[in-house]
Design an enzyme around this catalytic site. Structure first.
Site, short mmCIF file in Angstrom:
data_model
loop_
_atom_site.label_atom_id
_atom_site.label_comp_id
_atom_site.label_asym_id
_atom_site.label_seq_id
_atom_site.Cartn_x
_atom_site.Cartn_y
_atom_site.Cartn_z
N LYS A 250 13.27 -2.36 -31.04
CA LYS A 250 13.87 -1.07 -30.69
C LYS A 250 15.38 -1.18 -30.51
O LYS A 250 16.13 -0.27 -30.80
CB LYS A 250 13.26 -0.55 -29.39
CG LYS A 250 11.95 0.15 -29.60
CD LYS A 250 11.68 1.08 -28.43
CE LYS A 250 10.45 1.91 -28.70
NZ LYS A 250 9.28 1.62 -27.96
N ARG A 251 15.79 -2.33 -30.00
CA ARG A 251 17.20 -2.56 -29.72
C ARG A 251 18.07 -2.37 -30.98
O ARG A 251 19.22 -1.99 -30.90
CB ARG A 251 17.35 -4.00 -29.22
CG ARG A 251 18.43 -4.24 -28.23
CD ARG A 251 18.18 -5.55 -27.49
NE ARG A 251 17.66 -6.61 -28.34
CZ ARG A 251 18.41 -7.35 -29.14
NH1 ARG A 251 19.69 -7.15 -29.22
NH2 ARG A 251 17.85 -8.31 -29.86
#
Ligand code: GLU
Length: 472
Positions: A250-251
């Site tokens: 997600k980062r």
């Protein structure tokens, strides 16, 4: 023997782009060999396996154009996919068979006892693993009222070998592997058991998955052997890393397939990109799906992790946008355009978009950029800073003069408009840009746009006069 492969996602709420890569390689291999590609949802975690999170995965697969061959509910107890949860009693049955044939046993050790065992191992500097304390104890020693787990009676000597299509031949000493749990005390199967039973029952010939599962393979091979089943061929694919070298998550902004769809990527670009990320065919960068099906095999799979590169993906997306027929591209752009406009787009506007596309296509990489570049056809946009600078009093004076000449035009085509602007510029000792740029700013509200005479012709005389009138 015909190839049977599977994609076995655990529902997590979205289809991860790394999962899509695994699915793609399985799908390509099935289509390449004329075999079967099956969908198995590993939905034993009931909290995460909501109907919505399963559907997200199926939708992602459909969007990517990867069809699976067990879509027929008649094949899967009424579902469009094989559900691991549905097979829980079969998993239990296999665990019992293993107990019966002496390759598994009941273990009554309590969690506290096992904690104490590990602490002791740690203190002595020994590897922490189950010590086999119930391996050979007779049934009558079982404590009353305690529900046992079922453990594999793993071979303690010799070695387990995996011939992996990507990683090659890897050997592990059996002494390193402990007696893993197959069935928990509540009767639910562990991942290790469920995967093997399902792969066997589904007739899977090739297990193709991410190499984060590689260490599980040795233990799984032991289960196949304990049941006397054929061991499938394995192919473990390298991880996909983010641009910074850390595991893609997600980062990095876009872990889900739906993120790519929403950002205006085409499924064919994603497929090409994911293929090239971990597989090579000479120096070919642009590989159509038909070519990929023809060429795909495991020899071309690299061993080292691949880094995600958005610039390359964008480049491929631009390529596939360029190849797409205008009617299909207009249809694909429609949701993005409607989002921008905040309203639905009718058939006439869709036709206009289609006509505008040839001039927009070469300038964009994403469908969202097409919607942005085409917005002025459907909305009168407030002039941005650049356009305001272009629309000087002098420029407006020229536009006012040109408006009269435009009004008098009968034919309203690119050539007629360009001719009119050229002769006006010549008469007034101006460069064409000095009058074409103000026209652009007035019609589009921007300093940059598709070729302006074509755009003006598409807008039509009435709309052009209205917009010129609006800025004067
Ligand atoms: N369900 C596992 C996952 O989503 C895959 C298991 C397998 O391919 O063997 O990572």
């Amino acid at each position: 023997m015909s190839v049977v492969v599977r994609f076995a996602p655990s529902p997590t709420g979205f289809l991860h782009i790394g999962g899509a890569r695994t699915a793609l390689f399985n799908w390509l291999y099935a289509r390449h060999t004329g075999g079967q590609f099956l969908m198995r949802v590993e939905d034993t975690d009931r909290q995460r396996s909501t109907p919505e999170s399963v559907q997200t995965i199926l939708d992602g697969m459909t969007w990517l154009g990867m069809d699976w061959d067990n879509n027929d509910p008649a094949l899967n107890h009424g579902k469009h996919y094989y559900s691991q949860f549905d097979m829980a009693s079969r998993h239990r049955e296999v665990a019992q068979k293993m107990v019966a044939n002496g390759t598994a046993y009941y273990c009554y050790a309590s969690p506290q006892e096992l904690d104490a065992m590990r602490c002791e191992q740690k203190e002595k500097g020994l590897p922490q693993k189950y010590d086999g304390r119930w391996r050979d104890r007779p049934a009558h020693e079982a404590p009353e009222g305690v529900k046992p787990v079922v453990r594999l009676k793993a071979p303690q000597t010799g070695e387990t070998v995996v011939e992996d299509k990507v990683l090659g031949r890897v050997t592990v000493q059996n002494a390193q592997l402990d007696d893993m749990i197959l069935l928990r005390a509540d009767g639910t199967p562990t991942y290790m058991l469920a995967v093997v039973v399902d792969d066997h029952d589904m007739g899977i010939t090739h297990v193709v998955r991410g190499d984060d599962h590689f260490t599980n393979t040795f233990r799984q091979v032991q289960i196949y052997k304990a049941m006397g089943w054929d061991v499938p061929t394995f192919a473990h694919l390298p991880m996909i890393l983010g641009p910074d070298g850390a595991k893609l998550s997600k980062r990095h902004g876009a872990p889900a397939v739906s993120d790519y769809r929403d950002r205006g990527y085409l499924p064919e670009a994603i497929r090409n990109y994911l293929l090239r990320l971990c597989w090579g065919h000479g120096d070919d960068e642009i590989i159509s799906t038909d070519q990929a099906i023809e060429w795909f095999d495991f020899d071309g799979v690299g061993r080292s992790p691949a880094r995600f590169d958005f610039a390359k993906l964008n480049h491929l997306n631009a390529h596939y946008i360029g190849l797409m027929e205008n009617d299909k591209l207009a249809l694909a752009t429609l949701p993005f355009l409607e989002k921008r406009l905040g309203r639905a787009v009718g058939a006439a506007e869709q036709a206009l978009l289609e006509k505008a596309l040839p001039d927009i296509k070469p300038r964009v990489q994403l469908l969202t950029e097409i919607a942005e570049a085409a917005q002025f056809y459907f909305d009168v946009l407030e002039p941005d800073e650049k356009a305001q600078k272009i629309l000087t009093p002098e420029a407006k004076g020229h536009l006012a003069a040109l408006l009269k000449r435009i009004d008098a035009l009968d034919a309203f085509t690119h050539d007629v408009l360009e001719g009119l602007f050229r002769s006006y510029a010549e008469e007034n000792g101006l460069k064409l840009g000095s009058v074409a740029q103000p026209l652009r700013a007035a019609l589009t509200g921007r300093g940059v746009s598709p070729p302006i005479f074509t755009a003006a012709a598409l807008l039509g005389k009435g709309e052009v006069l209205r917009r010129l009138g609006g800025v004067l």
